[in-house]
Scaffold this motif. Structure first.
Motif, mmCIF file in Angstrom:
data_model
loop_
_atom_site.group_PDB
_atom_site.id
_atom_site.type_symbol
_atom_site.label_atom_id
_atom_site.label_comp_id
_atom_site.label_asym_id
_atom_site.label_seq_id
_atom_site.Cartn_x
_atom_site.Cartn_y
_atom_site.Cartn_z
ATOM 1 N N LEU A 116 0.822 -1.209 0.000
ATOM 2 C CA LEU A 116 0.000 0.000 0.000
ATOM 3 C C LEU A 116 0.858 1.262 0.000
ATOM 4 O O LEU A 116 0.500 2.266 -0.629
ATOM 5 N N ALA A 117 2.002 1.218 0.720
ATOM 6 C CA ALA A 117 2.891 2.382 0.743
ATOM 7 C C ALA A 117 3.481 2.632 -0.641
ATOM 8 O O ALA A 117 3.605 3.788 -1.078
ATOM 9 N N ALA A 118 3.852 1.566 -1.346
ATOM 10 C CA ALA A 118 4.380 1.716 -2.705
ATOM 11 C C ALA A 118 3.318 2.314 -3.626
ATOM 12 O O ALA A 118 3.609 3.188 -4.456
ATOM 13 N N LEU A 119 2.077 1.848 -3.468
ATOM 14 C CA LEU A 119 0.982 2.394 -4.268
ATOM 15 C C LEU A 119 0.772 3.873 -3.956
ATOM 16 O O LEU A 119 0.571 4.697 -4.861
ATOM 17 N N GLY A 120 0.831 4.220 -2.656
ATOM 18 C CA GLY A 120 0.649 5.614 -2.264
ATOM 19 C C GLY A 120 1.752 6.507 -2.785
ATOM 20 O O GLY A 120 1.493 7.627 -3.265
ATOM 21 N N ALA A 121 2.994 6.036 -2.709
ATOM 22 C CA ALA A 121 4.124 6.826 -3.221
ATOM 23 C C ALA A 121 4.013 7.011 -4.732
ATOM 24 O O ALA A 121 4.307 8.092 -5.264
ATOM 25 N N ALA A 122 3.586 5.958 -5.425
ATOM 26 C CA ALA A 122 3.447 6.054 -6.878
ATOM 27 C C ALA A 122 2.322 7.012 -7.260
ATOM 28 O O ALA A 122 2.450 7.795 -8.215
ATOM 29 N N ALA A 123 1.226 6.966 -6.503
ATOM 30 C CA ALA A 123 0.088 7.833 -6.811
ATOM 31 C C ALA A 123 0.427 9.307 -6.585
ATOM 32 O O ALA A 123 -0.097 10.179 -7.280
ATOM 33 N N ALA A 124 1.306 9.578 -5.618
ATOM 34 C CA ALA A 124 1.636 10.970 -5.284
ATOM 35 C C ALA A 124 3.002 11.385 -5.799
ATOM 36 O O ALA A 124 3.558 12.376 -5.330
ATOM 37 N N ARG A 125 3.548 10.628 -6.743
ATOM 38 C CA ARG A 125 4.945 10.831 -7.117
ATOM 39 C C ARG A 125 5.239 12.250 -7.596
ATOM 40 O O ARG A 125 6.313 12.796 -7.339
ATOM 41 N N GLY A 126 4.306 12.878 -8.277
ATOM 42 C CA GLY A 126 4.560 14.220 -8.762
ATOM 43 C C GLY A 126 4.494 15.272 -7.679
ATOM 44 O O GLY A 126 5.060 16.352 -7.813
ATOM 45 N N ARG A 127 3.777 14.958 -6.598
ATOM 46 C CA ARG A 127 3.569 15.933 -5.520
ATOM 47 C C ARG A 127 4.259 15.533 -4.231
ATOM 48 O O ARG A 127 4.223 16.288 -3.256
ATOM 49 N N LEU A 128 4.884 14.355 -4.196
ATOM 50 C CA LEU A 128 5.351 13.791 -2.937
ATOM 51 C C LEU A 128 6.449 14.632 -2.291
ATOM 52 O O LEU A 128 6.395 14.931 -1.097
ATOM 53 N N LEU A 129 7.445 15.044 -3.057
ATOM 54 C CA LEU A 129 8.606 15.711 -2.476
ATOM 55 C C LEU A 129 8.245 17.054 -1.859
ATOM 56 O O LEU A 129 8.851 17.480 -0.884
ATOM 57 N N ALA A 130 7.246 17.735 -2.400
ATOM 58 C CA ALA A 130 6.862 19.043 -1.874
ATOM 59 C C ALA A 130 5.683 18.960 -0.916
ATOM 60 O O ALA A 130 5.230 19.972 -0.406
ATOM 61 N N GLY A 131 5.201 17.746 -0.629
ATOM 62 C CA GLY A 131 4.029 17.581 0.222
ATOM 63 C C GLY A 131 4.377 17.218 1.656
ATOM 64 O O GLY A 131 5.538 17.056 2.022
ATOM 65 N N LYS A 132 3.335 17.047 2.466
ATOM 66 C CA LYS A 132 3.523 16.764 3.891
ATOM 67 C C LYS A 132 4.005 15.342 4.152
ATOM 68 O O LYS A 132 4.447 15.032 5.263
ATOM 69 N N CYS A 133 3.900 14.469 3.159
ATOM 70 C CA CYS A 133 4.346 13.085 3.344
ATOM 71 C C CYS A 133 5.771 12.862 2.850
ATOM 72 O O CYS A 133 6.247 11.716 2.841
ATOM 73 N N ALA A 134 6.454 13.917 2.449
ATOM 74 C CA ALA A 134 7.808 13.756 1.905
ATOM 75 C C ALA A 134 8.749 13.137 2.929
ATOM 76 O O ALA A 134 9.531 12.227 2.606
ATOM 77 N N PHE A 135 8.697 13.622 4.159
ATOM 78 C CA PHE A 135 9.571 13.067 5.199
ATOM 79 C C PHE A 135 9.248 11.600 5.458
ATOM 80 O O PHE A 135 10.152 10.775 5.630
ATOM 81 N N PHE A 136 7.963 11.257 5.465
ATOM 82 C CA PHE A 136 7.581 9.867 5.739
ATOM 83 C C PHE A 136 7.999 8.947 4.595
ATOM 84 O O PHE A 136 8.324 7.772 4.823
ATOM 85 N N ALA A 137 8.014 9.466 3.369
ATOM 86 C CA ALA A 137 8.514 8.677 2.244
ATOM 87 C C ALA A 137 10.011 8.445 2.379
ATOM 88 O O ALA A 137 10.513 7.338 2.122
ATOM 89 N N SER A 138 10.748 9.464 2.794
ATOM 90 C CA SER A 138 12.191 9.333 2.992
ATOM 91 C C SER A 138 12.494 8.321 4.098
ATOM 92 O O SER A 138 13.375 7.457 3.953
ATOM 93 N N TRP A 139 11.753 8.403 5.183
ATOM 94 C CA TRP A 139 11.913 7.483 6.312
ATOM 95 C C TRP A 139 11.603 6.047 5.871
ATOM 96 O O TRP A 139 12.365 5.116 6.165
ATOM 97 N N SER A 140 10.500 5.870 5.167
ATOM 98 C CA SER A 140 10.105 4.533 4.705
ATOM 99 C C SER A 140 11.146 3.940 3.766
ATOM 100 O O SER A 140 11.416 2.730 3.801
ATOM 101 N N LEU A 141 11.725 4.791 2.919
ATOM 102 C CA LEU A 141 12.738 4.309 1.976
ATOM 103 C C LEU A 141 13.963 3.770 2.719
ATOM 104 O O LEU A 141 14.490 2.699 2.372
ATOM 105 N N LEU A 142 14.402 4.465 3.758
ATOM 106 C CA LEU A 142 15.548 3.984 4.528
ATOM 107 C C LEU A 142 15.232 2.658 5.218
ATOM 108 O O LEU A 142 16.077 1.763 5.278
ATOM 109 N N VAL A 143 14.031 2.532 5.740
ATOM 110 C CA VAL A 143 13.627 1.272 6.384
ATOM 111 C C VAL A 143 13.645 0.135 5.368
ATOM 112 O O VAL A 143 14.131 -0.973 5.649
#
Length: 564
Positions: free
Chosen positions: A315-342
Motif C-alpha cells: 500500500l505504501a508503494a501504491l501511495g508513493a506512486a500515486a503521489a509521485r509528482g507531488r510527494l517531495l513538496a508535500g507533507k508526506c515527503a519526510f515519511f517517504a524518505s523514512w520509509s525508503l531507509l527502512v
C-alpha cells in the motif's frame, strides 16, 4: 478522534489491562493461581530484555546515577545516562513499588498519546475519519502475513512444504509492532509516543500556511531531545531520513521557502538529537560498554522482512506512486524518505539493524493511507469502499492477534522462592547494589528484580557472555545446557583468572545457588548449619565468606589445570 478510532484505542487499552491482570501481572510479586511455586512479575514476553530495562531503573531507585551495567562484575565506569529510567526509578521509590510496575503503568498511559498523535497526523495529511481508522490499524498492527504461513503450515500440504518459519519477524520482533509493544515493551511504548509527537510536529512544519516561528522550532528541539534521551536508535533514523529529504529537496529544486524551512527543521532536529547521540557514541567506545554496543547494535539479519510488513509495503508503494509528482513538496515527503531507509535496511540489505527501525510502521502506514485513498477513489460503490477499509484494518491486526494468543499460552513466570532469596539479600546488604555470584539463568532475573549486580546474566550486556556461561557451568553453578560453546581455552583461562581475582578482592558479597546445582553439593558444609541467609527447596543464599571464596578459588585452579 472519530468513533471507530476511539474504539481501537479502547480495545488496545483493554487488551493491555487484561493481559496484566490475568497473565503477566503489573510488576509486584503475584503468585500464580495455578502453581504456587511460580509467580507472575509484570513481564509478558522476552524476560531478558524487559528485566534489563528494569535494571537501569533499579539503580535510580537505589539512588545511583549515572548507571553502570549490572550484568557484569568486570570493572567499568558508570556512564549510562537515561532521563527516562532515572524518572522511572524515582517514581518507583516515591510510590514504594517496583520499576516494572511503574513501566507497565506508564506504558498504559502512553498508548492514548500515540493514537492521538497519529490521528492528528492523519488529519494534517487530509485523511477522512474512516481512512484515519484504517491507517491507525495499519500502524499498530504492521500488516505482516506470517500468520498466514503458520496457518498453512498446520495443514498436511503446508507441513510437507515447510512454508513457515518458527520465528517470523512479525511474531518475534514485537518492539517493531505497536500493538504488541504496548503490552510487551513499555519502554518502547514511551519511544513510540514521543516519535509520533515528533512526527506530528514535523508534518506541521511542512505546512506553508503556518509560519515557522521560534515556538515551533523549540517544540521540535524539545521533542527530539526527549526522544533521544529515551532511546538512542530511532532518533538517528529520523535524523538520517530528514537529511535525505533535505538532500532530495536540493537536488530536485523544491520551492526556495520550503527548502529554507526544511533546513531550519533539520537544524532543530540535529540540536535535539546529537547531544545524547554523540555522548552514546563516546560511551560505546569505552571498556565493557564497547562489547555491549557491538553486540546489541546489530541483531540477526537475513529475516523475511518483506512478508513481515507485506500489506504496508504494497500500500505504501501504491501511495508513493500515486503521489509521485507531488510527494517531495508535500507533507508526506519526510515519511517517504523514512520509509525508503527502512526498506533499504530491512529488505534490500537484509541487515540486523532493526533497532534503527523502531516506529517504522508509522511512516509506512501514512504512505499506505495514500495508497488506500487511491484504491477507494477507483471504487464507485460505497459498500465496496467500506469493505476495503475493513479488510485492510483486519488484515493488519492478524499477526498481533496470533502473538497475543502465544503470550497467553506461554506466560512468563519466575520461581516464587527467588523473591524470598532476593529479599534475604536486600535485608542483609549494606551496599546500594550488592554483587551476587550466581548462575546465568538466575542472573537474568537478579538485576531487574533485586537491584543486584551479577557476573553473567544477559547475552549482550554480559561481556564475553558465552565464555562466562561455559566457565560457570564447568564450575558447577548449573547443569545441563550446551556442553561445548566453542570457547577458546585462552578465553576461558582469561575469564577464570578475572573471576579468581574478583573472589580474592571481595567483589562478590553474596552467593545465590540453586539447591540442585553441583556447586551447592560441593559447598554443603559451608551452606548448612545456619550459615545460609536463606535456604529453601529451590534456592540457597549465603554471604560470601572467606571460606567460600577460598573453596571457589580452589575449584577454579582445578579447572585451569592442564587437560581440564
Amino acid at each position: 478522534m472519530n468513533k471507530p478510532t476511539f474504539v481501537i484505542l479502547l480495545a488496545l487499552l483493554l487488551t493491555n489491562v487484561l493481559f496484566h491482570e490475568l497473565v503477566s501481572g503489573w510488576g509486584p510479586y503475584t503468585p500464580d493461581a495455578a502453581n504456587a511455586e511460580s509467580a507472575a512479575y509484570g513481564v509478558t514476553y522476552n524476560a531478558m530484555d524487559c528485566l534489563s530495562y528494569a535494571a537501569w531503573a533499579q539503580q535510580s531507585r537505589a539512588g545511583v546515577f549515572p548507571f553502570s551495567n549490572l550484568y557484569t562484575a568486570s570493572e567499568h565506569q558508570a556512564l549510562f545516562v537515561s532521563p527516562f529510567f532515572l524518572a522511572v526509578g524515582r517514581l518507583a521509590l516515591f510510590f514504594s513499588t517496583t520499576p516494572l510496575a511503574v513501566l507497565n503503568v506508564l506504558g498504559l498511559l502512553l498508548i492514548p498519546v500515540f493514537i492521538l498523535a497519529l490521528a492528528s497526523l492523519c488529519r494534517e495529511i487530509g485523511f477522512d475519519g474512516r481512512l484515519t481508522t484504517a491507517v491507525v490499524c495499519l500502524a499498530v498492527g504492521g500488516g505482516g502475513v506470517s500468520w498466514l504461513s503458520l496457518l498453512l503450515q498446520s495443514t498436511p500440504a503446508g507441513g510437507a512444504l515447510r512454508l513457515a518459519s518458527s520465528y517470523p519477524p512479525d511474531l518475534v520482533y514485537h518492539d517493531l509492532y505497536p500493538a504488541t509493544a504496548f503490552t510487551v515493551y513499555p519502554f518502547h511504548t514511551a519511544a513510540l509516543a514521543l516519535l509520533a509527537l515528533l512526527a506530528l510536529l514535523l508534518a506541521r512544519a511542512e505546512d506553508a500556511a503556518r509560519p515557522f516561528r521560534a515556538r515551533a522550532a523549540l517544540f521540535i528541539v524539545l521533542a527530539s531531545l526527549c526522544l533521544s534521551g529515551t532511546r538512542p536508535y530511532e532518533p538517528l533514523m529520523v535524523l538520517a531520513a530528514y537529511v535525505l529529504l533535505v538532500a532530495a529537496s536540493f537536488a530536485r529544486a523544491v520551492p526556495r521557502p520550503l527548502f529554507r524551512r526544511r533546513l531550519a527543521v533539520l537544524a532543530c532536529l540535529a540540536g535535539g538529537i546529537l547531544p545524547f547521540s554523540l555522548y552514546s557514541l563516546w560511551v560505546s567506545a569505552q571498556p565493557v560498554w564497547r562489547d555491549f554496543a557491538d553486540i546489541s547494535a546489530s541483531l540477526l539479519g537475513d529475516k523475511d522482512w518483506a512478508s513481515a510488513f507485506l500489506l504496508l509495503w504494497l500500500l505504501a508503494a501504491l501511495g508513493a506512486a500515486a503521489a509521485r509528482g507531488r510527494l517531495l513538496a508535500g507533507k508526506c515527503a519526510f515519511f517517504a524518505s523514512w520509509s525508503l531507509l527502512v526498506f533499504v535496511l530491512l529488505v534490500l540489505l537484509h541487515s540486523g539493524l532493526t533497532k534503527l527501525c523502531g516506529g517504522c510502521t508509522l511512516p509506512l502506514a501514512l504512505l499506505a493511507g495514500l495508497g488506500l485513498r487511491e484504491v477507494l477513489a477507483r471504487l464507485r460503490r460505497r459498500g465496496a469502499r467500506a469493505a476495503v477499509l475493513v479488510l485492510a484494518s483486519l488484515l493488519a491486526l492478524c499477526s498481533p492477534a496470533v502473538a497475543y494468543s502465544r503470550f497467553a499460552r506461554r506466560p512468563e513466570r519466575v520461581p516464587a522462592e527467588l523473591f524470598q532469596a532476593l529479599d534475604a539479600i536486600r535485608a542483609d546488604a549494606t551496599h546500594a547494589l550488592p554483587t551476587v555470584f550466581t548462575d546465568p539463568m538466575t542472573g537474568m532475573y537478579v538485576p531487574g528484580l533485586g537491584a543486584c549486580r551479577v557476573c553473567c546474566g544477559h547475552w549482550s550486556m554480559t561481556n564475553d557472555f558465552l565464555v562466562k556461561f561455559e566457565l560457570l557451568r564447568r564450575l558447577g553453578l548449573f547443569q545441563g545446557g550446551p556442553q561445548e560453546l566453542g570457547s577458546e581455552p585462552a578465553a576461558l583461562a582469561a575469564c577464570g583468572a578475572e573471576l579468581e581475582a574478583q573472589l580474592e578482592s571481595g567483589t562478590f558479597q553474596y552467593l545465590l545457588l540453586k539447591t540442585d546445582a553441583p556447586l551447592a553439593r560441593e559447598l554443603a558444609d559451608l551452606l548448612g548449619g545456619g550459615h545460609a541467609l536463606f535456604s529453601g527447596r529451590t534456592y540457597v543464599v549465603a554471604a560470601m565468606s572467606p571460606e567460600i571464596g577460598a573453596r571457589l578459588a580452589k575449584l577454579l585452579d582445578a579447572l585451569a589445570a592442564p587437560g581440564k
